[in-house]
Write an enzyme that holds these catalytic residues in place. Structure first.
Site: not given
Ligand code: NAP
Ligand code: HSE
Length: 319
Positions: A15, A131, A299, A198, A202
């Site tokens: 994402t 955060v 997001g 989570d 934060k």
């Molecule tokens: P996600 O959609 O599950 O994406 C994770 C990515 O990491 C995928 O591309 C996955 O590969 C890859 N991955 C997992 N294990 C791996 C490994 N061993 N080696 C290489 N690549 C690997 O997660 P996300 O929502 O983007 O979140 C990622 C981070 O951002 C987390 O720390 C989350 O807390 C943080 N975050 C998320 C948001 C949000 O709104 N989603 C906001 C702020 C912070 P594949 O694609 O091949 O499965």
């Molecule tokens: N899963 C987290 C949330 C993503 O819903 O706030 C942003 O850090």
């Protein structure tokens, strides 16, 4: 654009990583001019190279093709979790790379070690995205070194705010969570959102910055959102209140007390009015009075905004 190009490598292309890659492709001129030099997204490492991805970046299944590339000066980690992300960040510093991460779990748990490793390597560790996503709360809190914080409270998790606002509309908990997942707000394991991990990570990061020393996220008292129902949320609406998943840090004379959990808040307040992935943070302090921040806290694009802001800052300050 003149100036030495800065190569960027992505660890993770889900994402957040996907949104970073798409934003890079869509606004490279804007990014280059903000950075004062060309920024180049060189490569992204993923777990499963067989997935179809609508991004224009070379993809590898070997993280060391990112870490060992001499053209990459900044590594963006958006894999999440502690393992293998922790080892990968240490490996990046060891190879002289700056690190930008959105990984609040890793930061909150390994705060001292990561900061010390970055300091010894003389490289940057930046985490504005960890955060409140697009809300520049890390920069803001780093600028408050002179104040004595009293209470920090707010909505630090977009998924739970989204669920709470959908429960009010009569949608079931499971349906609301599935919607939050499909919109890319939830963590890869949504237990982290609904059970408060989570928000606790934060809150611990903000308290660590405000206190100038590590605050262990295990010290945050957590209450799950799981038992909340549409009926309860609608009853709260009838009383002029709203159920929201609130994070609170109370900075007492001797110790900081932290908690996260569902609470009834005034329906007319900023917290009560928050819906979707909105985060709200209010800090009361001595000499800075009351400060309030609000905006998109989850997001892909909101998070990419914070990540790329960090990359631009690194490009500006390191030639
Ligand atoms: P996600 O959609 O599950 O994406 C994770 C990515 O990491 C995928 O591309 C996955 O590969 C890859 N991955 C997992 N294990 C791996 C490994 N061993 N080696 C290489 N690549 C690997 O997660 P996300 O929502 O983007 O979140 C990622 C981070 O951002 C987390 O720390 C989350 O807390 C943080 N975050 C998320 C948001 C949000 O709104 N989603 C906001 C702020 C912070 P594949 O694609 O091949 O499965
Ligand atoms: N899963 C987290 C949330 C993503 O819903 O706030 C942003 O850090």
């Amino acid at each position: 654009m003149t100036g030495k190009p800065l190569g960027i490598g992505l660890l993770g292309l889900g994402t957040v990583g996907g949104a970073v890659a798409r934003t890079f492709a869509e606004r490279s001129r804007r990014l280059d001019s903000a950075a004062g030099r060309p920024l180049r997204l060189v490569r992204a490492a993923v777990r499963d190279t067989s997935k179809t991805r609508d991004v224009e970046v070379p993809v590898t299944g070997d993280v060391f093709e990112v870490l060992d590339d001499p053209d990459i000066g900044v590594v963006i980690e958006v894999i999440g979790g502690v393992a293998p992300a922790h080892d990968l960040l240490l490996a990046a510093f060891e190879r002289g790379k700056h690190v930008v991460t959105a990984n609040k779990e890793l930061l909150a748990k390994e705060w001292n070690g990561l900061h010390e490793t970055a300091r010894l390597a003389r490289r940057e560790l930046r985490y504005e995205a960890a955060v409140a996503a697009a809300v520049p709360i890390i920069a803001a809190v780093k600028g408050l070194g002179a104040v004595r914080p009293r209470v920090l409270r707010g909505l630090l998790n977009g998924t739970t705010t989204y669920i709470c606002s959908r429960l009010e509309q009569g949608v079931s908990f499971d349906e609301a969570l599935a919607e939050a997942q499909s919109k890319g707000y939830a963590e890869p394991d949504p237990t982290n959102d609904v059970d408060g991990f989570d928000a606790a990570y934060k809150l611990a990061i903000l308290v660590s910055l405000l206190e100038g020393r590590w605050f262990d996220p295990a010290q945050v008292r957590r209450t799950s959102l799981r038992s909340s129902s549409a009926a309860e949320s609608q009853a709260a609406l009838g009383r002029g209140t709203r159920v929201r998943y609130v994070a609170v840090a109370d900075f007492g004379e001797k110790a900081v007390k932290c908690r996260v959990g569902p609470e009834e808040v005034d329906g007319a307040s900023l917290e009560g009015g928050a819906s979707g992935p909105t985060n709200v943070i209010t800090l009361t302090s001595d000499i800075a009075g009351t400060l309030v921040w609000s905006g998109p806290g989850a997001g892909g694009l909101a998070t990419a905004s914070a990540i790329l802001g960090d990359v631009v800052e690194i490009a500006r300050t390191h030639s």
